[in-house]
Enzyme design. Sequence first.
Site, PDB file in Angstrom:
ATOM      1  N   PRO A   1      49.177  47.298  28.957  1.00  0.00           N
ATOM      2  CA  PRO A   1      48.479  48.262  28.105  1.00  0.00           C
ATOM      3  C   PRO A   1      48.484  49.723  28.571  1.00  0.00           C
ATOM      4  O   PRO A   1      47.447  50.298  28.903  1.00  0.00           O
ATOM      5  CB  PRO A   1      47.067  47.706  28.042  1.00  0.00           C
ATOM      6  CG  PRO A   1      46.889  47.027  29.359  1.00  0.00           C
ATOM      7  CD  PRO A   1      48.239  46.433  29.674  1.00  0.00           C
ATOM      8  N   CYS A   2      49.644  50.343  28.537  1.00  0.00           N
ATOM      9  CA  CYS A   2      49.742  51.759  28.912  1.00  0.00           C
ATOM     10  C   CYS A   2      49.002  52.662  27.918  1.00  0.00           C
ATOM     11  O   CYS A   2      48.633  53.776  28.264  1.00  0.00           O
ATOM     12  CB  CYS A   2      51.207  52.176  29.048  1.00  0.00           C
ATOM     13  SG  CYS A   2      52.213  51.834  27.606  1.00  0.00           S
ATOM     14  N   HIS A   3      48.755  52.153  26.716  1.00  0.00           N
ATOM     15  CA  HIS A   3      48.021  52.945  25.718  1.00  0.00           C
ATOM     16  C   HIS A   3      46.567  53.192  26.135  1.00  0.00           C
ATOM     17  O   HIS A   3      45.916  54.073  25.594  1.00  0.00           O
ATOM     18  CB  HIS A   3      48.076  52.256  24.342  1.00  0.00           C
ATOM     19  CG  HIS A   3      47.453  50.898  24.309  1.00  0.00           C
ATOM     20  ND1 HIS A   3      48.135  49.763  24.725  1.00  0.00           N
ATOM     21  CD2 HIS A   3      46.221  50.488  23.932  1.00  0.00           C
ATOM     22  CE1 HIS A   3      47.347  48.709  24.582  1.00  0.00           C
ATOM     23  NE2 HIS A   3      46.174  49.132  24.106  1.00  0.00           N
TER      24      HIS A   3
END
Length: 185
Positions: free
Chosen positions: A139-141
């Site tokens: 989950p880089c977001h």
Amino acid sequence: MQFHPHTVQLSTGSALGPVRLAASPAGLCGVWFEGQCHEPAERLYGVRAWPQAPAHPVLRAAALQLQQYLTGQRSTFVDLPLDLSGGTAFQQSVWRGLLAIGHGATTSYGALSRQLGCPRAVRALGAAVGRNPLSVVVPCHRVVGTDGSLTGYAGGLDRKRALLTLENAPLCARTPLAAATQGIQ
């Protein structure tokens, strides 16, 4: 990025646009929105593309879980073997750090760099976050600017906003665009 020579792929639609999934013999090694920054285009499209493998069990499971996630039916990805070996040791450590950010939570690049024990490597950490080959699943977001603003996302800020909204994560009203245009009539 280095990918295993026996990598295969699957194209699928999603609520946020077409997605390409890739799997190596070790596990899921790629999730890219079509046309996003840093996608390995030469391996996804055209004559040198990885073979399509619609029956591949990891790709099928990933596609199903991604669909469920993007429609709010699931909040985590489970039992998906992940292959992060295509990145450098530093990138892999950053990507593993991203996996620790819980659903609906956010952290800043600076906080993540401190948590990973490299407080002076914020720019390098940001570059590693941007090159994450497993969008959404890793989950880089969930990484935002220090002031909570939405900054950088290889899949586009509209998708980042949509993902964080889906997770009911706190959003800052001052996005980079809003901050840049503040006071302009």
